[in-house]
Write an enzyme that holds these catalytic residues in place. Sequence first.
Site, PDB file in Angstrom:
ATOM      1  N   TYR A 167       0.953  -1.176  -0.064  1.00 30.75           N
ATOM      2  CA  TYR A 167      -0.080   0.063   0.005  1.00 30.75           C
ATOM      3  C   TYR A 167       0.811   1.243   0.028  1.00 30.75           C
ATOM      4  O   TYR A 167       1.933   1.236  -0.379  1.00 30.75           O
ATOM      5  CB  TYR A 167      -1.077  -0.027   1.268  1.00 30.75           C
ATOM      6  CG  TYR A 167      -2.126   0.746   0.988  1.00 30.75           C
ATOM      7  CD1 TYR A 167      -3.156   0.748   0.086  1.00 30.75           C
ATOM      8  CD2 TYR A 167      -2.448   1.848   2.137  1.00 30.75           C
ATOM      9  CE1 TYR A 167      -4.183   1.404  -0.167  1.00 30.75           C
ATOM     10  CE2 TYR A 167      -3.746   2.627   1.817  1.00 30.75           C
ATOM     11  CZ  TYR A 167      -4.477   2.405   0.922  1.00 30.75           C
ATOM     12  OH  TYR A 167      -5.634   3.312   0.709  1.00 30.75           O
ATOM     13  N   LYS A 213     -21.260 -19.728 -10.009  1.00 29.43           N
ATOM     14  CA  LYS A 213     -20.476 -19.758 -11.119  1.00 29.43           C
ATOM     15  C   LYS A 213     -19.061 -19.162 -10.893  1.00 29.43           C
ATOM     16  O   LYS A 213     -18.134 -19.975 -11.317  1.00 29.43           O
ATOM     17  CB  LYS A 213     -21.198 -18.714 -12.149  1.00 29.43           C
ATOM     18  CG  LYS A 213     -20.477 -18.700 -13.411  1.00 29.43           C
ATOM     19  CD  LYS A 213     -21.350 -19.817 -14.240  1.00 29.43           C
ATOM     20  CE  LYS A 213     -20.682 -19.578 -15.717  1.00 29.43           C
ATOM     21  NZ  LYS A 213     -21.453 -20.571 -16.622  1.00 29.43           N
ATOM     22  N   GLU A 241     -23.999 -13.668 -17.714  1.00 28.68           N
ATOM     23  CA  GLU A 241     -24.892 -14.854 -17.467  1.00 28.68           C
ATOM     24  C   GLU A 241     -26.316 -14.448 -16.903  1.00 28.68           C
ATOM     25  O   GLU A 241     -26.638 -13.727 -16.295  1.00 28.68           O
ATOM     26  CB  GLU A 241     -24.071 -15.494 -15.961  1.00 28.68           C
ATOM     27  CG  GLU A 241     -24.617 -16.791 -15.701  1.00 28.68           C
ATOM     28  CD  GLU A 241     -23.949 -17.893 -16.397  1.00 28.68           C
ATOM     29  OE1 GLU A 241     -22.889 -17.494 -16.810  1.00 28.68           O
ATOM     30  OE2 GLU A 241     -24.264 -18.980 -16.244  1.00 28.68           O
ATOM     31  N   ASP A 242     -27.025 -15.309 -17.575  1.00 26.55           N
ATOM     32  CA  ASP A 242     -28.432 -15.537 -17.174  1.00 26.55           C
ATOM     33  C   ASP A 242     -29.215 -14.005 -17.483  1.00 26.55           C
ATOM     34  O   ASP A 242     -30.022 -13.646 -16.611  1.00 26.55           O
ATOM     35  CB  ASP A 242     -28.590 -15.761 -15.670  1.00 26.55           C
ATOM     36  CG  ASP A 242     -28.484 -17.466 -15.584  1.00 26.55           C
ATOM     37  OD1 ASP A 242     -28.152 -18.055 -16.358  1.00 26.55           O
ATOM     38  OD2 ASP A 242     -28.594 -17.842 -14.330  1.00 26.55           O
ATOM     39  N   ASP A 301     -24.390 -18.651 -21.445  1.00 23.16           N
ATOM     40  CA  ASP A 301     -25.707 -19.324 -21.796  1.00 23.16           C
ATOM     41  C   ASP A 301     -25.640 -19.371 -23.519  1.00 23.16           C
ATOM     42  O   ASP A 301     -26.521 -20.530 -23.729  1.00 23.16           O
ATOM     43  CB  ASP A 301     -26.857 -18.484 -21.353  1.00 23.16           C
ATOM     44  CG  ASP A 301     -26.956 -18.116 -19.909  1.00 23.16           C
ATOM     45  OD1 ASP A 301     -26.962 -19.107 -19.161  1.00 23.16           O
ATOM     46  OD2 ASP A 301     -26.459 -16.974 -19.322  1.00 23.16           O
ATOM     47  N   GLY A 309     -34.050 -18.886 -27.685  1.00 22.05           N
ATOM     48  CA  GLY A 309     -33.518 -17.920 -26.535  1.00 22.05           C
ATOM     49  C   GLY A 309     -31.923 -17.882 -27.008  1.00 22.05           C
ATOM     50  O   GLY A 309     -31.608 -18.130 -28.019  1.00 22.05           O
ATOM     51  N   ALA A 310     -31.492 -17.519 -25.876  1.00 22.21           N
ATOM     52  CA  ALA A 310     -29.962 -17.360 -25.979  1.00 22.21           C
ATOM     53  C   ALA A 310     -29.291 -18.753 -26.432  1.00 22.21           C
ATOM     54  O   ALA A 310     -28.484 -18.369 -27.411  1.00 22.21           O
ATOM     55  CB  ALA A 310     -29.234 -17.100 -24.548  1.00 22.21           C
ATOM     56  N   ALA A 311     -29.595 -19.732 -25.769  1.00 20.40           N
ATOM     57  CA  ALA A 311     -28.930 -21.223 -26.250  1.00 20.40           C
ATOM     58  C   ALA A 311     -29.231 -21.612 -27.577  1.00 20.40           C
ATOM     59  O   ALA A 311     -28.388 -21.755 -28.290  1.00 20.40           O
ATOM     60  CB  ALA A 311     -29.365 -22.221 -25.255  1.00 20.40           C
ATOM     61  N   ASN A 355     -34.206 -27.997 -18.656  1.00 23.39           N
ATOM     62  CA  ASN A 355     -33.804 -28.256 -17.177  1.00 23.39           C
ATOM     63  C   ASN A 355     -34.776 -27.723 -16.463  1.00 23.39           C
ATOM     64  O   ASN A 355     -35.542 -26.742 -16.622  1.00 23.39           O
ATOM     65  CB  ASN A 355     -32.478 -27.307 -16.965  1.00 23.39           C
ATOM     66  CG  ASN A 355     -31.202 -28.310 -16.938  1.00 23.39           C
ATOM     67  OD1 ASN A 355     -31.303 -29.441 -16.676  1.00 23.39           O
ATOM     68  ND2 ASN A 355     -30.191 -27.534 -17.717  1.00 23.39           N
ATOM     69  N   ASN A 391     -22.634 -26.665 -19.555  1.00 22.77           N
ATOM     70  CA  ASN A 391     -21.359 -25.541 -19.922  1.00 22.77           C
ATOM     71  C   ASN A 391     -20.051 -25.282 -19.107  1.00 22.77           C
ATOM     72  O   ASN A 391     -19.172 -25.154 -19.652  1.00 22.77           O
ATOM     73  CB  ASN A 391     -21.870 -24.153 -19.444  1.00 22.77           C
ATOM     74  CG  ASN A 391     -23.396 -23.684 -20.256  1.00 22.77           C
ATOM     75  OD1 ASN A 391     -23.826 -24.827 -20.811  1.00 22.77           O
ATOM     76  ND2 ASN A 391     -23.713 -22.798 -20.101  1.00 22.77           N
TER      77      ASN A 391
END
Lengths: 378, 378
Positions: free
Chosen positions: A37, A92, A134-135, A160, A194-196, A286, A317
């Site tokens: 520091y 995650k 994510e999500d 995703d 969707g995303a996937a 899922n 994933n």
Amino acid sequence: MNFDELALELHKKYKGKITVELRDNDELTREKLSAYYTPGVAAVSKAIVENPENLKEYTWTNNLVAVISDGSSVLGLGNIGPKASMPVMEGKSLLFNHFADIDSVPITLDVHSPDEIVATIKAIAPSFGAINLEDIGAPQCFEIEERLKKELEIPVFHDDQHGTAIVVLAGLINAMKVTGRELRDAKIVVSGVGAAGTAIIKLLSKYAQPRIFAVDSKGVISANRTDLNEHKKEILKYSNLSGIDGSLSDIIQGADIFIGVSRAGLVTKEMVGSMDKDPIIFALANPTPEIMPDEAKAAGAAIIATGRSDMPNQVNNALAFPGIFRGALDNGVKQITDEHKLAAAKVIAELVERPTTDEIIPSVMDDRLVPSIAKVIV
Amino acid sequence: MNFDELALELHKKYKGKITVELRDNDELTREKLSAYYTPGVAAVSKAIVENPENLKEYTWTNNLVAVISDGSSVLGLGNIGPKASMPVMEGKSLLFNHFADIDSVPITLDVHSPDEIVATIKAIAPSFGAINLEDIGAPQCFEIEERLKKELEIPVFHDDQHGTAIVVLAGLINAMKVTGRELRDAKIVVSGVGAAGTAIIKLLSKYAQPRIFAVDSKGVISANRTDLNEHKKEILKYSNLSGIDGSLSDIIQGADIFIGVSRAGLVTKEMVGSMDKDPIIFALANPTPEIMPDEAKAAGAAIIATGRSDMPNQVNNALAFPGIFRGALDNGVKQITDEHKLAAAKVIAELVERPTTDEIIPSVMDDRLVPSIAKVIV
């Protein structure tokens, strides 16, 4: 097994999953504190002023991934917002640490429009070495990722989308071997855009240009439909080039491959029976798949994959993202490209030396995964 | 000692100072992974949906402080921006960990206007248990902290302001004892009205309403001046109620206490000689004080404090902030109030059982500090 009780018990016991520790485990003398520091740290800051590349030599950003979500589309839970999504994002970060020795910090956002999310992530980006989105719900996730990739100089990867697509492609490469097919000749039906689903369609198209048909809750996505948003129109570049209309049960007839990233129980035995010989079913909804493996097998499926850890061929994933980010950080990669994704899928597929109907994908516990994938992210 | 070389060497060796580890050090079985991440984690998220207060029962936010800076006013370095300020903020996170076992994440911002900084911090706030603002320039730091305190439900504390003010007050409480004075009767000159100077003036005023005179580069801040910005006008509420004009050398005559948070060498022996008997000098400019201790002593100073670790009476924020945040997190405090700051200063002062001219402040290594301060942040 019901994991709910164990989850509540473990989370309560440890009051969270991750913690910050010091890299230097020796005694922190007063002298060392003055080097870590003020006043000593000023020399380190000056070295970064002189050359911004020194940021990764001298700070933890070289090994640091932010897991960022607005909690708008959490697996199985939907739009639960930033607070309730924190345990998932912290989980995650735990996976990043466990599988790839990557430092990871979960960041959940209290803003939800693409403009606000992009502005926030750009504002905090100097703090990190890479960003895992994510999500975040579709279609806004596409715009957010695209803009961030253009505007930031660190890798941005929406897991995703691309994590799922990479593992699906890896599994299909081996499923083709097992059933003696070529992906470029296959007819593929993808349920869910969707995303996937979108990322799967794009990556399969990039890999082999098979005949792909995308299906949403209204049926096959075709140019004849008048209800398509911009995002679904974009999918027409990669699917249904022949302009066919119909329902899922129409279009699945004669298909070689069904990929579901949609909802439980959508696929019937009759549909599987109407597919080509030895059909391949990736039922990835899922926690309950589009069709249960035993039913699909009974109806003639040669290979079935799900998202579940208690069934063979788990599309997870976690097979891809730890190695992708390990490679990106170690090799100074600033963009995860389609070529990286294709290379990662091939590497994952190759780790299964003799693919069989019950083993087209390696186990997530296979410790060759991360180093093998990281090597091709260059 | 020159700490530059040691700093560069240590930072290079460890490639940063902090790392993320898992709280659960036992083997992470596949079963546990399913509890820490999907599918088990959904039960934890649902518990937070039902009651947002569960966030701190089940996630690391209960022990997590963000150290946030835009790098606009870094000690001794000035406006060096987000990248070059990262080593300093990571160092602060190291101190949080070392002194108070607090998980801390450095966040450096690539935005600089109060509106953008406030929007960014509000957006990421659900990710943290408390926010330590650091090295953000005056006067924008005042607006930023004030707005965030109003709009967020977690503690926000700008350490450059309040950490310094708390330790200065602690030192003065003991300096009063040593020299047989009462703070409420003292004439105090504060040189420098940035973040630290302003907070010192406000806290001293709150504690004992002594006669305070604030001085900037143009002289005493008084209502007669036409060049004052809003921030400096605000200081008139707490200082120079009698409306005196003049220079530093004018106003320091007859003063009991000089507090410098300004620049090296500003104070002469003659100025010290012109003060009241047994004057108290807090020369806190870093790394070189407004006057060196030996000179000040030669000119008659009874007590001198600096910001330096190699001289007696070091005024160091690290005496205060670890305990403040430890208490706020443990006791569920949502705002750090003036009462908290006053209580913390008193506790720090009391830790020196028999104050002397060379020991008015405890050592930063005193391990009674954190628990004693935390106890009064309720």
